[in-house]
Write an enzyme that holds these catalytic residues in place. Structure first.
Site, PDB file in Angstrom:
ATOM      1  N   ARG A 176       2.148   2.033 -10.904  1.00 53.56           N
ATOM      2  CA  ARG A 176       3.227   2.583 -11.633  1.00 53.56           C
ATOM      3  C   ARG A 176       2.921   3.899 -11.843  1.00 53.56           C
ATOM      4  NH1 ARG A 176       7.200  -0.862 -15.103  1.00 53.56           N
ATOM      5  NH2 ARG A 176       9.063   0.242 -14.997  1.00 53.56           N
ATOM      6  N   CYS A 177       2.346   4.792 -10.877  1.00 54.03           N
ATOM      7  CA  CYS A 177       2.423   6.317 -11.115  1.00 54.03           C
ATOM      8  C   CYS A 177       2.202   6.823  -9.656  1.00 54.03           C
ATOM      9  CB  CYS A 177       1.229   6.524 -11.904  1.00 54.03           C
ATOM     10  SG  CYS A 177      -0.382   6.626 -11.081  1.00 54.03           S
ATOM     11  N   GLU A 179       8.141   5.361 -13.445  1.00 54.63           N
ATOM     12  CA  GLU A 179       6.727   5.673 -13.818  1.00 54.63           C
ATOM     13  C   GLU A 179       6.382   6.197 -15.065  1.00 54.63           C
ATOM     14  OE1 GLU A 179       5.356   6.896  -9.931  1.00 54.63           O
ATOM     15  OE2 GLU A 179       4.833   8.804 -10.979  1.00 54.63           O
ATOM     16  N   GLN A 192       5.457  -2.883   0.083  1.00 60.05           N
ATOM     17  CA  GLN A 192       6.243  -1.795  -0.512  1.00 60.05           C
ATOM     18  C   GLN A 192       6.610  -0.759   0.467  1.00 60.05           C
ATOM     19  OE1 GLN A 192       3.618  -1.917  -4.660  1.00 60.05           O
ATOM     20  NE2 GLN A 192       4.874  -0.380  -4.576  1.00 60.05           N
TER      21      GLN A 192
END
Ligand code: CDP
Length: 804
Positions: free
Chosen positions: A384-385, A760, A237
């Protein structure tokens, strides 16, 4: 303009720029099975690596015997920590300032830990050889409970740190303690809580879960010994950060390392960190001189790569009798597993958890977080945050509901009473953040009206009456959430990963015929960057999005960037894209003025061209300007049309949302049927409404999973009980409800196009909405709080314990 010039609106629509629901350009290859993922790579002579992993959560390694494994035809090598030690690669630094074993060095600290790396000519041979490596373990006492881990007689987990009472984030007060992080005013908050009219207190646990991307982690490392160049294709990522870290720990000069992230099948934070598989593949390729592939299987992914959450949040929220919140106190016990491998900016060992005052104007607050080692897998990643924001939103949205119960007040009214008001922005929070913009009341009113909140409450009350009369066994829960997010790390002055400041970048080249390529320091994992970043540029430089290629993920060609996680791509790289576009436009203005034989100030921008002010029939389109930049000698202007921008955001962006979940709960079976889910998101300027909707659908479905069943559970011996997709809940279309999406638009005042992140938000806001709905169903029967995940058994248990 002349008669042939189409009107402004038509030209703007043809660009497919900001606000256009442009179809995802990536989908042509994904829907035809033409994506190119790491495991699709096949190279001549390529070898395959596979791990011997520990069956125990805590054990000393007395010996490793690989003779039988090495005897299998096709096995090339079996690496252990002893082989990596001379290279000083048997341990590696983590993103959180700790260090982690690459291969077990003397003992193992969690089930599934990497013990030895088998390299073979064939993937199946490697797997067979793994079975034949003989490891003699001596079992040690296991600690999976972070509270028990802090007892004076708890076993020492990290013997490498024994006696070292100074950690990466200050003093350690116990052999299994990692750090204490405090924010806010302790004395003032304790005084407010001590003298308040009403105080609600609760332990809110956000269980351990896992990002579980559909594609697991993997890489192919290829050392070209002739040219001295190492190329690694991987599920990264943050490819540039991986290149820098690889250079620092391997000693290979950074220009001789090329990191390529090909298509990535979902990341959600799982693919930010550096894993032993990457190091072992690189070492194996250096030793053998041929490419080495490592791709983990599903069980390995769930058991050993980065987990998320595992936060025990003890909270106290104080208010006046009429519901004005006066203070928030929180103590977190954070279970980090065997190594502190959280992916947080250096200054924030608990990430951005201090956003936990949420959408509310809370004048006084205090927060302390204690990080603790246990015999569980490392990680603590932002699933996802943005770095513990999900935990923060869940905490405050549960505390608000619990306070509403205590005050006997409607939770929607309690929220509205305490919102940060529109005129208070930019808003300075008690725990140190400056919220950039927001209009919470408008969003809230819109949401409540859209679902007919009052009607729902009436229906719920009637259902309770019917239940009490024995006419139904189903209750209705109304789950409310108003969340505020913090996304877009940077700024460089506050945020870095391993010392690398969190800016981001975009480089644009306009070709002579007026099409373009843009390269960015981020990397899409399904978010559609190739679609949306071209849209930003289309609006900035007047070239149709369809004529702009967006390329990410190759460190030899992309400008340096810090990658994609925490919804930072749009706030940071999206801003860099707009700024690079503006540099192009500034140069284009000079070229246009020269071509039109007027002063630079006498031309003005008009969608896709510069026109002479007051003489609209005289203009040069971007296509003409691009060609001229390559084929005309323009005095004082360099040939070509290129620009690069490295963008250091002045602040983060604060998207927000108002969610309502309406659920029917069957008290006899524990089944929860989601009747309605309304999600209003405000992410500032919307680049592509269709992609935003897709992001919201995906995020809500992950939120559904987490709230309603998904967990990484351990038994007391540290065995992972949910290490397969038979046990670990990933929703299919069968479990996924219909979502109604909506929006308001409150632009970020500091972002060049006013955009905030969104990827997110639905996960951050969705989890408390689902969980609050479950709690709300049992509200009138005396339930204050229960822990997630709310699977059928746990819901049934609530009903059973309440005597229903
Ligand atoms: O960093 P990540 O890509 O995961 O998250 P993001 O910046 O929130 O972007 C997710 C997707 O939504 C990207 O394709 C964005 O360009 C798009 N988006 C949008 O269309 N409008 C916004 N205001 C924010 C994001």
């Amino acid at each position: 303009m002349n008669e042939m010039t189409p009107p402004k609106t038509e030209r703007a629509a043809a660009l497919k720029g900001l606000g256009s629901a442009r179809k995802r350009v990536e989908d042509a290859r994904f829907t035809q099975g033409k994506g190119n993922y790491v495991d699709d790579l096949k190279m001549p002579g390529m070898l395959f690596g596979d791990f011997v992993r520990s069956p125990y959560a805590h054990a000393r390694i007395k010996s490793i015997n690989a003779d039988k494994a090495k005897a299998i035809p096709g096995v090339v090598a079996v690496l252990t920590a002893d082989d990596l030690r001379p290279l000083n690669l048997h341990w590696m630094p983590t993103l959180a300032g700790d260090k982690q074993m690459v291969l077990a060095d003397g003992k193992v600290l969690f089930q599934g830990q990497e013990v030895a790396f088998v390299v073979a000519e064939d993937r199946y041979v490697a797997a067979d050889a793994v079975e034949l490596v003989e490891v003699d373990y001596e079992e040690l006492p296991v600690v999976v409970d972070p509270f028990k881990a802090q007892a004076s007689d708890a076993p020492v987990l990290r013997e490498d740190l024994e006696g070292n009472m100074e950690g990466a984030h200050g003093p350690r007060r116990h052999h299994n303690h990692i750090f204490t992080w405090e924010q806010g005013d302790k004395d003032a908050t304790e005084a407010v809580v001590g003298s308040a009219d009403v105080v609600a207190e609760e332990m809110v646990y956000y269980h351990r879960t896992h990002p579980c991307p559909l594609e697991t982690c993997g890489c192919v490392a290829s050392m070209d010994k002739v040219n001295g160049k190492l190329t690694v294709w991987g599920t990264f990522q943050a490819p540039h950060a991986v290149r820098t870290v690889a250079s620092l720990i391997s000693g290979i000069a950074e220009h001789n390392i090329r990191i390529i992230s090909p298509d990535i099948g979902g990341g959600f934070g799982n693919k930010v960190g550096v894993y032993p598989g990457y190091i072992c593949s690189i070492v194996a390729s250096i030793v053998t001189g041929v490419p080495v592939k490592w791709v983990e299987d599903r069980m390995e992914n769930l058991m050993a790569t980065a987990f998320a959450r595992d936060y025990w949040m003890q909270g106290k929220i104080a208010a006046t009798k009429d519901g004005r919140i006066t203070g928030l106190w929180c103590h977190v016990t954070a279970d980090h597993g065997a190594f502190d491998a959280c992916a947080d900016p250096t200054k924030f060992p608990a990430g951005f958890f201090n956003i936990c005052t949420g959408s509310y104007d809370i004048p006084t607050a205090y927060l302390a977080v204690d990080g603790v080692y246990t015999n569980k897998a490392p990680g603590g990643v932002a699933y996802r945050c943005s770095f513990r924001v999900t935990e923060a939103a869940y905490f405050i949205e549960r505390m608000i509901e619990i306070l509403a119960l205590k005050l006997d007040m409607d939770p929607a009214e309690l929220r509205a009473k305490n919102f940060i008001r529109k005129e208070q922005f930019p808003y300075q929070s008690a725990l140190g953040w400056e919220y950039d913009s927001g209009d919470y009341q408008t969003a809230w009113d819109k949401a409540l009206k859209a679902v007919d909140y009052e009607g729902l409450r009436r229906e719920q009350a009637e259902r309770v009456d019917a239940f009490k009369r024995g006419e139904t066994r189903k209750l209705i829960g109304i789950g409310l959430t108003h969340f505020t997010e913090i996304v877009g790390a940077g700024p460089v002055k506050n945020c870095d990963i391993l010392g690398l400041g969190m800016f981001d970048s975009c480089e644009i080249r306009i070709h002579p015929t007026g099409s373009a390529i843009a390269r960015l320091g981020t990397i899409s994992q399904g978010q559609g960057h190739a679609t949306t970043f071209a849209q930003i540029l289309a609006s900035e430089i007047g070239i149709p999005a369809d004529d702009i290629t967006v390329e990410e993920g190759d460190t030899d060609t992309a400008p340096y960037g810090l990658g994609t996680y925490g919804s930072r791509s749009t706030p940071v790289a999206g801003a860099a894209t707009a700024m690079a576009g503006r540099k192009i436009r500034a140069k284009a203005q000079m070229i246009a003025a020269y071509l039109l034989e007027v002063h630079d100030d006498d031309v003005e921008w008009d969608v896709d061209r510069f026109v002479v002010k007051g003489a609209p029939q005289r203009f040069k389109t971007m296509k003409e300007i691009a060609f001229a930049s390559y084929n005309q000698a323009i005095p004082g202007v360099e040939p070509g049309l290129e620009a690069v921008s490295y963008y250091d955001p002045p602040n983060m962006t604060y998207p927000f949302g108002a969610y309502v979940c309406v659920m029917e709960v069957d008290v006899d079976t524990g089944e929860a049927d989601i009747r309605k889910f309304y999600a209003l998101d405000d992410c500032g300027t919307r680049i592509n409404p269709m992609i935003i909707e897709g992001q919201v659908h995906g995020g809500l479905t992950e939120a559904l999973a987490i709230a309603m069943g998904q967990e990484i559970a351990y038994d007391e011996l540290g065995n992972v009980k949910t290490g397969t997709l038979m046990d670990f809940f990933v929703p299919t279309s069968w479990e996924t409800p219909y979502y109604t999406t909506d929006h308001t638009v409150t632009p970020s005042p500091h972002h060049p196009i006013g955009a905030k992140g969104v990827g997110e938000s639905p996960n951050v806001g969705g989890v408390p909405a689902f969980s609050n709905a479950v709690h709300d169903a049992f509200r009138t029967f005396g339930l204050t709080h229960t822990h997630m995940p709310h699977d059928h058994w746990r819901i049934w248990k609530i009903a059973h314990d309440l005597g229903l």
